[in-house]
Design a protein around this motif. Structure first.
Motif, PDB file in Angstrom:
ATOM      1  N   VAL C 447       6.440  -7.112   5.115  1.00  0.00           N
ATOM      2  CA  VAL C 447       6.078  -5.702   4.938  1.00  0.00           C
ATOM      3  C   VAL C 447       4.593  -5.576   5.236  1.00  0.00           C
ATOM      4  N   SER C 448       4.241  -4.703   6.175  1.00  0.00           N
ATOM      5  CA  SER C 448       2.826  -4.549   6.495  1.00  0.00           C
ATOM      6  C   SER C 448       2.355  -3.164   6.114  1.00  0.00           C
ATOM      7  N   GLU C 449       1.255  -3.092   5.432  1.00  0.00           N
ATOM      8  CA  GLU C 449       0.632  -1.832   5.019  1.00  0.00           C
ATOM      9  C   GLU C 449       1.674  -0.839   4.511  1.00  0.00           C
ATOM     10  N   PRO C 450       2.445  -1.223   3.500  1.00  0.00           N
ATOM     11  CA  PRO C 450       3.547  -0.337   3.102  1.00  0.00           C
ATOM     12  C   PRO C 450       3.072   0.975   2.496  1.00  0.00           C
ATOM     13  N   THR C 451       1.846   1.031   2.028  1.00  0.00           N
ATOM     14  CA  THR C 451       1.421   2.252   1.340  1.00  0.00           C
ATOM     15  C   THR C 451       0.407   3.053   2.139  1.00  0.00           C
ATOM     16  N   ARG C 452       0.205   2.669   3.391  1.00  0.00           N
ATOM     17  CA  ARG C 452      -0.798   3.388   4.177  1.00  0.00           C
ATOM     18  C   ARG C 452      -0.321   4.821   4.448  1.00  0.00           C
ATOM     19  N   GLY C 453      -1.218   5.753   4.201  1.00  0.00           N
ATOM     20  CA  GLY C 453      -0.949   7.145   4.531  1.00  0.00           C
ATOM     21  C   GLY C 453       0.138   7.807   3.709  1.00  0.00           C
ATOM     22  N   ILE C 454       0.411   7.293   2.526  1.00  0.00           N
ATOM     23  CA  ILE C 454       1.371   8.009   1.690  1.00  0.00           C
ATOM     24  C   ILE C 454       0.706   8.301   0.344  1.00  0.00           C
ATOM     25  N   ASP C 455       1.198   9.309  -0.366  1.00  0.00           N
ATOM     26  CA  ASP C 455       0.452   9.744  -1.546  1.00  0.00           C
ATOM     27  C   ASP C 455       0.676   8.807  -2.734  1.00  0.00           C
ATOM     28  N   VAL C 456      -0.140   9.011  -3.754  1.00  0.00           N
ATOM     29  CA  VAL C 456      -0.231   8.036  -4.831  1.00  0.00           C
ATOM     30  C   VAL C 456       1.112   7.757  -5.505  1.00  0.00           C
ATOM     31  N   GLY C 457       1.837   8.818  -5.824  1.00  0.00           N
ATOM     32  CA  GLY C 457       3.113   8.636  -6.506  1.00  0.00           C
ATOM     33  C   GLY C 457       4.070   7.802  -5.677  1.00  0.00           C
ATOM     34  N   ALA C 458       4.126   8.146  -4.378  1.00  0.00           N
ATOM     35  CA  ALA C 458       5.037   7.437  -3.486  1.00  0.00           C
ATOM     36  C   ALA C 458       4.619   5.975  -3.326  1.00  0.00           C
ATOM     37  N   LYS C 459       3.312   5.725  -3.334  1.00  0.00           N
ATOM     38  CA  LYS C 459       2.808   4.354  -3.246  1.00  0.00           C
ATOM     39  C   LYS C 459       3.445   3.499  -4.324  1.00  0.00           C
ATOM     40  N   ARG C 460       3.388   4.013  -5.524  1.00  0.00           N
ATOM     41  CA  ARG C 460       3.898   3.279  -6.672  1.00  0.00           C
ATOM     42  C   ARG C 460       5.373   2.968  -6.490  1.00  0.00           C
ATOM     43  N   LEU C 461       6.112   3.993  -6.070  1.00  0.00           N
ATOM     44  CA  LEU C 461       7.552   3.817  -5.903  1.00  0.00           C
ATOM     45  C   LEU C 461       7.851   2.731  -4.877  1.00  0.00           C
ATOM     46  N   VAL C 462       7.116   2.761  -3.777  1.00  0.00           N
ATOM     47  CA  VAL C 462       7.359   1.773  -2.718  1.00  0.00           C
ATOM     48  C   VAL C 462       7.079   0.373  -3.248  1.00  0.00           C
ATOM     49  N   LEU C 463       5.959   0.212  -3.946  1.00  0.00           N
ATOM     50  CA  LEU C 463       5.614  -1.112  -4.465  1.00  0.00           C
ATOM     51  C   LEU C 463       6.650  -1.579  -5.477  1.00  0.00           C
ATOM     52  N   GLU C 464       7.066  -0.674  -6.337  1.00  0.00           N
ATOM     53  CA  GLU C 464       8.073  -1.045  -7.343  1.00  0.00           C
ATOM     54  C   GLU C 464       9.380  -1.470  -6.691  1.00  0.00           C
ATOM     55  N   THR C 465       9.740  -0.768  -5.632  1.00  0.00           N
ATOM     56  CA  THR C 465      10.951  -1.146  -4.912  1.00  0.00           C
ATOM     57  C   THR C 465      10.847  -2.576  -4.406  1.00  0.00           C
ATOM     58  N   LEU C 466       9.697  -2.898  -3.827  1.00  0.00           N
ATOM     59  CA  LEU C 466       9.514  -4.247  -3.283  1.00  0.00           C
ATOM     60  C   LEU C 466       9.602  -5.292  -4.393  1.00  0.00           C
ATOM     61  N   VAL C 467       8.951  -4.988  -5.500  1.00  0.00           N
ATOM     62  CA  VAL C 467       8.972  -5.938  -6.613  1.00  0.00           C
ATOM     63  C   VAL C 467      10.404  -6.149  -7.098  1.00  0.00           C
ATOM     64  N   ARG C 468      11.156  -5.062  -7.157  1.00  0.00           N
ATOM     65  CA  ARG C 468      12.545  -5.142  -7.611  1.00  0.00           C
ATOM     66  C   ARG C 468      13.367  -6.028  -6.674  1.00  0.00           C
ATOM     67  N   LEU C 469      13.183  -5.840  -5.368  1.00  0.00           N
ATOM     68  CA  LEU C 469      13.917  -6.650  -4.393  1.00  0.00           C
ATOM     69  C   LEU C 469      13.606  -8.122  -4.601  1.00  0.00           C
ATOM     70  N   ASN C 470      12.319  -8.371  -4.847  1.00  0.00           N
ATOM     71  CA  ASN C 470      11.885  -9.748  -5.036  1.00  0.00           C
ATOM     72  C   ASN C 470      12.472 -10.336  -6.307  1.00  0.00           C
ATOM     73  N   ASP C 471      12.427  -9.560  -7.375  1.00  0.00           N
ATOM     74  CA  ASP C 471      12.926 -10.032  -8.664  1.00  0.00           C
ATOM     75  C   ASP C 471      14.438 -10.196  -8.675  1.00  0.00           C
ATOM     76  N   GLU C 472      15.107  -9.114  -8.259  1.00  0.00           N
ATOM     77  CA  GLU C 472      16.554  -9.077  -8.462  1.00  0.00           C
ATOM     78  C   GLU C 472      17.314  -9.856  -7.404  1.00  0.00           C
ATOM     79  N   LEU C 473      16.897  -9.743  -6.146  1.00  0.00           N
ATOM     80  CA  LEU C 473      17.626 -10.416  -5.078  1.00  0.00           C
ATOM     81  C   LEU C 473      17.005 -11.752  -4.710  1.00  0.00           C
ATOM     82  N   GLY C 474      15.857 -12.042  -5.277  1.00  0.00           N
ATOM     83  CA  GLY C 474      15.185 -13.299  -4.961  1.00  0.00           C
ATOM     84  C   GLY C 474      14.710 -13.356  -3.524  1.00  0.00           C
ATOM     85  N   MET C 475      14.517 -12.192  -2.914  1.00  0.00           N
ATOM     86  CA  MET C 475      14.084 -12.150  -1.525  1.00  0.00           C
ATOM     87  C   MET C 475      12.622 -12.590  -1.424  1.00  0.00           C
ATOM     88  N   THR C 476      12.332 -13.427  -0.448  1.00  0.00           N
ATOM     89  CA  THR C 476      10.943 -13.806  -0.221  1.00  0.00           C
ATOM     90  C   THR C 476      10.253 -12.644   0.476  1.00  0.00           C
TER      91      THR C 476
END
Lengths: 359, 437, 528
Positions: C447-476
């Motif tokens: 994932v490159s620059e996932p939060t570039r040019g998006i607003d603060v609330g959406a930034k958080r959501l995107v990051l949380e999604t990534l963390v969830r994928l990593n935690d739950e699916l064990g995705m690298t």
């Protein structure tokens, strides 16, 4: 409320484009005039339907080209030339084998298509290869490749060994400028197939069905894996590279498909017209097809089958109605039909070019 | 001290063979057409006198048009196919001035004066259009020419005689509307510039024969050079150059004197001196112009619009001016062309102007990004040599003059297509190179 | 102190559409002063320079706050022309040179010396002739000032970059009224020896009494050459220091220092020793982001970050491994070598990529949400195709259902799967990109620059999604970002890329100064 209407109007203008609105208004004006002058509306409708069917496939040839990213195929004359070779070769075969078999019109038409397709595929692949090397200048180069090939084929028509009497000049060298299809059972073959009347309007069912069939085939293709790849390659080449799509291959397929449709298109055109036109004939046909698809709402980067159908109907409709209306208005304005075609056709292409933005 | 030690030595000595190969590849198109022209000339078995007669006429009527293409190339707008609009303007004025009955040189001058604002206006609109279609100027110019053809036909086929009143039995069609399909300039503007004395009963005024032109020309050059050295303290050319120039000049004078003495057919070839002066003036103007501020701005814009804009050059304005200049030159050029032809097809004679002028320029070795006066003139010579010889060469080879005629049309289209393709390909490779591929 | 200020920027602020990007900046320059401005990407350096230069972007978005004084007088700088008149010059990061012009012509570009011609009386200034002798003499003078021994009539094409840059500088000093020259990351494109020459040249210019604003990220250069240093962070002025009173590590700390929002993983996680991805001497030819030899080992299940300043090559790493830009070197996926330069090969090995260039590479803007989600999978894995007799066509129903599922899972706000992607907001577009990557069911997600040019609330959501994928699916997950704070809030380890190579690998909890130093081009010592 008034403000809202204004903004809706603006959005409509932006979406639909000023040029298209003018053309649509012009068409409606012509239609009203046709009624006012008490022209034979049924006859106008009949010939409009025929013209739409005649040109439809040629206009459809623009679709794969635009979709695959090479832009409107100004060089569809290459496909047209392949179609002409197919037609002449089929006629020649019928002539040479006349002792053994008699081809019916339908067989002859199919034969012409079958002969022209391999030519069109080979041409299309080379042409696509060339266009992949000139990205960014496709339109200009396509135009001149088309012009060059038409003019070199003018020499070829003088030398190709066609001997059938309706093709070859009785004295001198080469094939005739215009070859009549009369007496071959091929003239208006599609037009007359299942044709019926609504009042005085004659519906050329077969012709329209064939156009619809071609549209359907293209639609199916666009839904296949290759078609989707082609669409993506045209829409955003960098995206497509990243998605593992071979952009150059997709463009080549689009070009080839466009060339093949051009070949089939001219055969449909010729059977309805009753003549095969050689030499200068194919020179400026691409511009008509390009203008038609643009009038239908396509841009140099985007086109749909709806654009093809609407554009063909609108542009060819104008051409059919304009001449009698101008003549009815005053006999002095006999050339107005042709003049308005030139202005509309090239005006809309220019408009599309300015809308495409810079490099 | 910073020394340019890391500058790659550009002038690495090339072997003679490499130099020749480089020369050949860089001038491929031109060399090919020299060969074609020579072959055609011999196959056709041309009469050299007729050839000379024809080529002099063709060069004097076509050069100006081809030169009008140079400025847009310099400004980075490619080959200006929209000169057809300028040609239309010139033609329109010829029709009106013929209608008004003004003949000869004054008529031509009147045309030139009146066509200038008209073609400037057309150039302004065209330039604006090109600015909206940056990068697609050539196809836009081509289509614009087709579009303008529609407008032109509307005006001259439908409006003139009707809405635009013009009563003239000779010019207007029978029913009173529309200009006839051919306009004859005989006893009017025909040869207005080429034979300026014609209407005053002095047909050979400013029309010296070829040998005399050469003799006087050589003398003028010699005197001019000496004056340059003696009075303006100019730099002397190198010895080998001087010797070869002297040899060529000497031979030309000898040949000319010989022709005059033997009263050969060559003495029938007359030079339209005024026309040639006009062409020469345009060449000098282009040279001068390239050294002005505006010329420099055009070169800057032509190389890189972005950099030019950042340094404060009004890019769009410069581009519009370039097209306006080209358009004015084209309108003048077409007037020169038609006064020599003497008659023209009202709705057709301008159509091929863009095609043939561009093809000539490219055959001279120009490209989409570079064009010089020398290339333009050489191109006119080579292209029209081909034009003259190809029908007879076709007849000799295939027993059919038609082949030759088709061939020369193919050549015009083909050379444009090939040059454009080569240019686009190079540009693509360059872009790839920048990506570090 | 008695010397008057040449340039003063007082309480400068700027907001774009309600977002404050610059606040209360004060900056003063004396003649002959070399003043460095340092800061991370997005710290506000370029906005500040755009204001000083009167750029269009500033004035088309409502202008700026505060005052600019030149020679003690308040000036309204509203266009680049005005800035030039005021004696402010700029050496651009990308060269503003015309290759087919000589050095003279480039130095004098649009400032040519003119002399009257026979046309200029009628047609005015534009038809005056160029006065080449004077132009050449002026150019020579400027080149001599910089001590450059190169002929002024040489074409620029083919010159080494160092000379191109010096030509640009010569252009600025040739401007007779020039008082301040801005150098925007001038050493970024230069080799070390060339960079040294450039610094020499800057000193020479300063000795002439011209003030220099020097924007750079190379902290050692800053210390070596500047008189004063201003540090910006998040649009605010953090400190202004005299060069002799500070050192690189203090600057680094000032540059980076910020509170880290939250450590998502709380504790450092332990991973089994399975290596998911390994690279050796990876070189990627990505223009502007060249990778010049990267060695990495990333463990299975890890959330790995790649940080660094713009232009240093961090973005190139993912692009190279995914085959989007030509690369060389070795890459192993789960221990097996991967052939480079082919996106489809990389995807076949279970890699998926969310590009940093969302609108350019990431999306088919004119196509529907559903097509965007499935197309990569459709093309590379032959999914979402259905047999109709002889034909294999898109499986409309399957695509639609899958899109609906993704829309629900990732909470993509759209009117439905058939909406055109260009009508979505930036954050939702980003989610569509992630949805497409997930549709590939990858083992390793870039994932490159996932939060570039998006607003603060959406930034958080995107990051949380990534963390969830990593935690739950064990995705690298390998995330590349310019925002250190963001990397430090979600990653297990963070590699800092500088000049195309890994400068060092840090833990999120490591001190700010370490981050600053690595980004500033100082390599981490072995074992530290």
């Amino acid at each position: 409320m008034k403000f809202d209407l204004l903004s809706i109007g603006k959005a409509f203008l932006a979406n639909f484009g000023l040029a298209r609105i003018i053309i649509l208004a012009f068409f409606i004006f012509l239609c009203i005039m046709a009624v006012v002058f008490q022209l034979d509306v049924a006859e106008l409708l009949t010939s409009s339907l025929v013209r739409i069917g005649m040109w439809g496939v040629l206009v459809l040839a623009m679709l794969p080209a635009i979709r695959s990213g090479i832009g409107p195929n100004f060089g569809v004359s290459l496909g047209i030339l392949c179609g002409l070779i197919g037609a002449l070769t089929a006629l020649e075969m019928a002539f040479r084998l006349r002792e053994t078999v008699q081809f019916s019109g339908g067989v002859l038409f199919l034969l012409a298509i079958l002969i022209s397709i391999p030519f069109a595929v080979i041409t299309g692949v080379f042409y696509g290869w060339l266009l992949n090397r000139v990205k960014g200048s496709e339109m200009m180069i396509a135009t001149y490749v088309g012009f060059s090939m038409v003019s070199i084929m003018k020499i070829a028509w003088l030398f190709l060994p066609y001997t059938s009497p309706e093709m070859a000049w009785p004295i001198g060298r080469g094939v005739r400028v215009q070859i009549s299809l009369a007496g071959r059972g091929i003239t208006r073959l599609l037009n007359n197939f299942l044709s019926f009347n609504i009042g005085d309007v004659v519906v050329p069912t077969g012709l329209l069905l064939f156009f619809a069939l071609m549209c359907f085939l293209v639609w199916l293709f666009m839904r296949s894996k290759t078609g989707v790849a082609m669409h993506a390659a045209g829409d955003n080449p960098r995206f497509s590279e990243a998605a593992g799509i071979n952009v150059n291959r997709s463009r080549m397929i689009g070009t080839t498909l466009s060339t093949v449709l051009g070949a089939i298109g001219i055969l449909v055109y010729a059977q309805s017209y009753g003549f095969v036109q050689l030499y200068e004939g194919p020179m400026f046909m691409p511009f008509v097809a390009v203008a038609a698809v643009l009038i239908g709402g396509a841009s140099v980067k985007k086109a749909t089958i709806t654009h093809v159908v609407i554009g063909t109907a609108l542009f060819l409709g104008i051409q059919v109605v304009a001449i009698p209306v101008a003549n009815a208005f005053t006999t002095e304005w006999a050339s107005m039909g042709e003049i308005s075609r030139k202005i509309i056709q090239n005006g809309v292409i220019l408009y599309a070019l300015t809308q495409a933005g810079g490099e | 001290m910073l020394t340019p030690n890391s500058i790659p030595e550009e002038k690495v000595k090339l072997s003679n063979k490499q130099i020749i190969i480089k020369f050949l590849t860089n001038n491929m198109v031109t060399i090919m057409f020299i060969v074609l022209g020579l072959a055609g000339f011999f196959i056709a078995g041309m009469n050299p006198f007729l050839f000379l007669f024809d080529i002099v006429a063709r060069m004097s009527r076509n050069s100006f048009l081809v030169l009008s293409l140079i400025i847009p190339v310099v400004a980075g707008m490619g080959l200006n196919f929209s000169i057809v609009l300028g040609a239309m303007a010139g033609q329109a004025l010829l029709i009106f001035v013929t209608h008004w009955g003004i003949t000869g040189l004054p008529g031509i001058l009147l045309c030139i004066v009146l066509v200038t604002p008209l073609s400037m206006f057309l150039g302004y609109l065209t330039g604006k259009l090109f600015n909206k279609a940056k990068g697609q100027e050539m196809i836009a110019g081509l289509i614009l020419a087709f579009f303008a053809q529609g407008i032109y036909e509307l005006i001259f086929l439908q409006l003139v005689g009707g809405i635009i009143p013009m009563e003239n039995r000779v010019l207007i069609m029978g029913q009173g509307i529309g200009v006839r399909t051919t306009v004859d300039l005989t006893d009017g503007l025909k040869y207005g510039l080429d034979w300026p004395g014609l209407s005053w009963g002095m047909p050979n005024l400013l029309r010296p024969t070829l040998p005399w032109t050469i003799i006087v020309g050589v003398i003028v050059l010699l005197v001019g050079y000496l004056a340059y050295i003696l009075f303006f303290k100019g730099k002397r050319a190198s010895m080998p150059k001087l010797i070869s120039a002297a040899a060529v000049g000497g031979f030309l004078v000898y040949w000319s004197v010989n022709q005059i003495q033997t009263a050969s057919m060559i003495n029938m070839v007359r030079i339209p001196l005024l026309t040639w002066f006009v062409i020469l003036a345009l060449c000098l103007f282009i040279v001068f112009f390239s050294k002005t501020k505006l010329g420099q701005d055009m070169r800057s814009v032509g190389q890189d619009r972005h950099v030019a804009a950042v340094s404060g050059i009004q890019v769009d304005r410069v581009r519009v001016i370039a097209i306006m200049m080209s358009m004015v030159m084209a309108s003048w050029g077409h007037i020169i062309f038609l006064q020599n032809m003497g008659a023209f097809s009202t709705y057709g004679s301008h159509e091929q102007i863009g095609l043939y002028s561009v093809a000539a320029l490219l055959i001279g070795g120009a490209t989409v990004t570079k064009a010089t006066i020398g290339q333009a003139l050489l191109g006119v010579f080579l292209f029209h040599t081909l034009f003259i010889v190809s029908p007879s060469a076709g007849r000799q080879l295939f027993g059919d003059a038609q082949v030759g005629e088709y061939f020369r049309v193919f050549v015009a289209y083909g050379v444009i297509g090939a040059t454009l393709a080569m240019h686009a390909w190079r540009k693509l490779l360059q872009r790839k190179g920048e990506l570090g591929v | 102190m008695g010397e008057p200020y040449l340039l003063q920027m007082k309480n400068i602020g700027k907001s774009y559409y309600g977002t404050q990007v610059l606040q209360d900046i004060n900056l003063s320059l004396k003649p002959g002063e070399i003043h460095a401005i340092v800061g991370e990407n997005g710290a506000g350096k370029s906005t500040l320079m755009n204001i000083l230069f009167g750029m269009e972007v500033i004035h088309s978005t409502g202008g700026y706050e505060g005052e600019i004084h030149v020679n003690g007088k308040k000036e309204e700088i509203d266009s680049p022309q005005k800035a030039m008149e005021m004696g402010i010059g700029m050496v651009h990061q990308e060269f503003m040179l015309l290759p087919n012009f000589t050095i003279t012509e480039n130095i004098k570009l649009n400032r040519e010396n003119l002399k009257p011609s026979f046309l200029s009386r009628v047609f005015g200034e534009k038809t005056k002739r160029l006065d080449f002798p004077t132009m050449n003499a002026d150019a020579r003078k400027a080149l001599n000032k910089l001590d450059i021994d190169i002929e002024e009539y040489v074409m620029v094409a083919g010159l080494p970059v160092g000379y191109m840059q010096l030509t640009e500088i010569a252009r600025e000093i040739d401007k007779t009224n020039v008082k301040v020259i801005v150098f925007d990351e001038p050493t970024a494109v230069l080799a070390e020896s060339e960079a040294e020459r450039l610094l020499e040249a800057m000193k020479i210019i300063a000795e002439e009494g011209i003030a220099i604003l020097f924007i750079t990220h190379r902290l050692d250069e800053v210390i070596a050459i500047s008189d004063n240093i201003t540090v910006l962070r998040d649009g605010k002025l953090v400190a202004t220091k005299k060069a002799e009173e500070t050192d690189a590590s203090q600057l680094a700390e000032l540059m980076v220092g910020r509170k880290i929002e939250k450590m998502v993983h709380g504790e450092e996680r332990d991973f089994k020793n399975e290596i998911a991805l390994k690279t050796q001497n990876l070189v990627v030819h990505m223009p502007g982001e060249k990778v010049k030899g990267v060695d990495l080992e990333i463990k299975k299940g890890e959330f790995f970050g790649i940080g660094g300043l713009a232009g240093q090559g961090k973005v190139g790493v993912a692009n190279g491994i995914m085959g989007l830009y030509p690369g060389t070197g070795q890459v192993w996926i789960n221990g097996k070598p991967l052939g480079l330069n082919s996106p489809s090969k990389s995807m076949a090995r279970g890699l998926a990529y969310v590009s940093e260039d969302r609108r350019g590479v990431g999306l088919l803007l004119d196509s529907s949400v559903e097509l965007n989600i499935v197309i990569t999978s459709l093309q590379n894995q032959d999914k979402f195709l259905k047999n109709y007799g002889l034909l294999r066509l898109m499986d409309n129903k399957g695509i639609h259902q899958h899109a609906l599922k993704m829309i629900k899972e990732l909470d993509i706000r759209c009117t439905g799967p058939t909406q055109l992607v260009k009508r979505l907001s930036g954050g939702n577009q980003q989610k569509v990109c992630i949805a497409r990557a997930l549709t590939m069911q990858p083992d390793i997600l870039f994932v490159s620059e996932p939060t570039r040019g998006i607003d603060v609330g959406a930034k958080r959501l995107v990051l949380e999604t990534l963390v969830r994928l990593n935690d739950e699916l064990g995705m690298t997950i390998i995330m590349t970002s310019s925002e250190l704070g963001e990397l430090r809030s979600v990653c297990d380890r963070i590699a800092i890329v500088s000049e195309g190579a890994i400068a060092g690998i840090l833990r999120p909890g490591d001190p700010d100064a370490d981050y600053g130093l690595l980004m500033g081009g100082k390599r981490k010592r072995r074992g530290a």
